[in-house]
Design a protein around this motif. Structure first.
Motif, PDB file in Angstrom:
ATOM      1  N   ARG A 190     -11.058   4.262  72.924  1.00 45.58           N
ATOM      2  CA  ARG A 190     -12.299   4.217  73.913  1.00 45.58           C
ATOM      3  C   ARG A 190     -13.269   5.234  73.180  1.00 45.58           C
ATOM      4  N   GLU A 191     -12.770   6.402  72.890  1.00 48.67           N
ATOM      5  CA  GLU A 191     -13.473   7.605  72.454  1.00 48.67           C
ATOM      6  C   GLU A 191     -14.064   7.396  70.999  1.00 48.67           C
ATOM      7  N   SER A 192     -13.036   6.893  70.108  1.00 51.67           N
ATOM      8  CA  SER A 192     -13.399   6.836  68.519  1.00 51.67           C
ATOM      9  C   SER A 192     -13.952   5.333  68.106  1.00 51.67           C
ATOM     10  N   GLY A 193     -13.763   4.308  68.865  1.00 49.43           N
ATOM     11  CA  GLY A 193     -14.211   2.897  68.439  1.00 49.43           C
ATOM     12  C   GLY A 193     -13.053   2.526  67.494  1.00 49.43           C
ATOM     13  N   VAL A 194     -13.508   1.581  66.334  1.00 46.37           N
ATOM     14  CA  VAL A 194     -12.797   0.949  65.276  1.00 46.37           C
ATOM     15  C   VAL A 194     -12.181   2.095  64.623  1.00 46.37           C
ATOM     16  N   GLN A 195     -10.612   1.811  64.531  1.00 41.03           N
ATOM     17  CA  GLN A 195      -9.826   2.527  63.722  1.00 41.03           C
ATOM     18  C   GLN A 195      -8.851   1.941  62.766  1.00 41.03           C
ATOM     19  N   ARG A 196      -8.527   2.695  61.910  1.00 42.20           N
ATOM     20  CA  ARG A 196      -7.639   2.150  60.904  1.00 42.20           C
ATOM     21  C   ARG A 196      -6.172   2.751  61.472  1.00 42.20           C
ATOM     22  N   TYR A 197      -5.083   2.011  60.994  1.00 37.64           N
ATOM     23  CA  TYR A 197      -3.646   2.429  61.296  1.00 37.64           C
ATOM     24  C   TYR A 197      -3.591   3.835  61.076  1.00 37.64           C
ATOM     25  N   SER A 198      -3.829   4.381  60.050  1.00 40.73           N
ATOM     26  CA  SER A 198      -3.684   5.723  59.869  1.00 40.73           C
ATOM     27  C   SER A 198      -4.383   6.745  60.384  1.00 40.73           C
ATOM     28  N   GLU A 199      -5.617   6.300  61.057  1.00 43.98           N
ATOM     29  CA  GLU A 199      -6.483   7.187  61.845  1.00 43.98           C
ATOM     30  C   GLU A 199      -5.934   7.249  63.337  1.00 43.98           C
ATOM     31  N   LEU A 200      -5.492   6.050  63.919  1.00 48.28           N
ATOM     32  CA  LEU A 200      -4.562   6.199  65.163  1.00 48.28           C
ATOM     33  C   LEU A 200      -3.425   6.819  64.988  1.00 48.28           C
ATOM     34  N   GLN A 201      -2.554   6.776  63.963  1.00 50.84           N
ATOM     35  CA  GLN A 201      -1.582   7.683  63.790  1.00 50.84           C
ATOM     36  C   GLN A 201      -1.836   9.094  63.919  1.00 50.84           C
ATOM     37  N   ARG A 202      -3.114   9.448  63.485  1.00 52.25           N
ATOM     38  CA  ARG A 202      -3.374  11.015  63.526  1.00 52.25           C
ATOM     39  C   ARG A 202      -3.863  11.439  64.649  1.00 52.25           C
TER      40      ARG A 202
END
Lengths: 105, 105
Positions: free
Chosen positions: B18-30
């Motif tokens: 919701r806050e950061s929009g589209v993300q890669r797997y690694s970004e979500l993991q961080r």
């Protein structure tokens, strides 16, 4: 603290106490069909410890009457979770359709 | 379906997307510090299957770029859970005081 709230039985218990007010242990157990005594006691203890549920014991009764109700703080969060439960009821069919489509891939 | 939502990682993932929009797997993991790869994949699959998260793969990239974002349905429930997260942040101190008092009994 989110961990305490992110629990099915907590959400269902908050909803039950919100809708039905003061309840005995046995009434809560009935309203939360399928919950084990162990999980019911554990969930009640968690909510009591978090200051969301008040446990009162009337020792004048034999056996003593144990009652549970939401505190002011409990009523606050029970209202916040109402929207979650309402959304869940409203969108159940849509989610089931999404699941069926995912499973057909 | 409430069972899927009544999960710490689901609530935190909805908030992150919701806050950061589209993300890669690694970004979500961080952004979900402490989540294991297994739990991250499992949570993403649950949310994708429920129609709350869209997974897209850009095969023109080498290696293919996998991105995750909330669907319309996902944005709906992410908004509903915002109030829950806001309440949790606002009331953390009050709950900790209740816990300390409970533990002193």
């Amino acid at each position: 603290m989110l961990v305490d709230l992110a629990d099915k039985w907590v959400l269902l218990m908050l909803a039950s106490l919100r809708e039905s007010g003061v309840q005995r242990y046995s009434e809560l157990q009935r309203s939360l069909g399928g919950i084990s005594r162990k999980m019911l006691s554990q969930t009640l203890r968690t909510l009591e410890r978090d200051g969301l549920v008040l446990r009162t014991v009337d020792v004048k009764m034999a056996p003593p009457l144990v009652l549970y109700e939401l505190t002011e703080l409990g009523r606050e969060i029970a209202e916040e979770t109402r929207a979650l439960c309402t959304w869940t009821e409203k969108r159940t069919a849509t989610v089931y359709e999404a699941r069926a489509a995912y499973d057909r891939r």
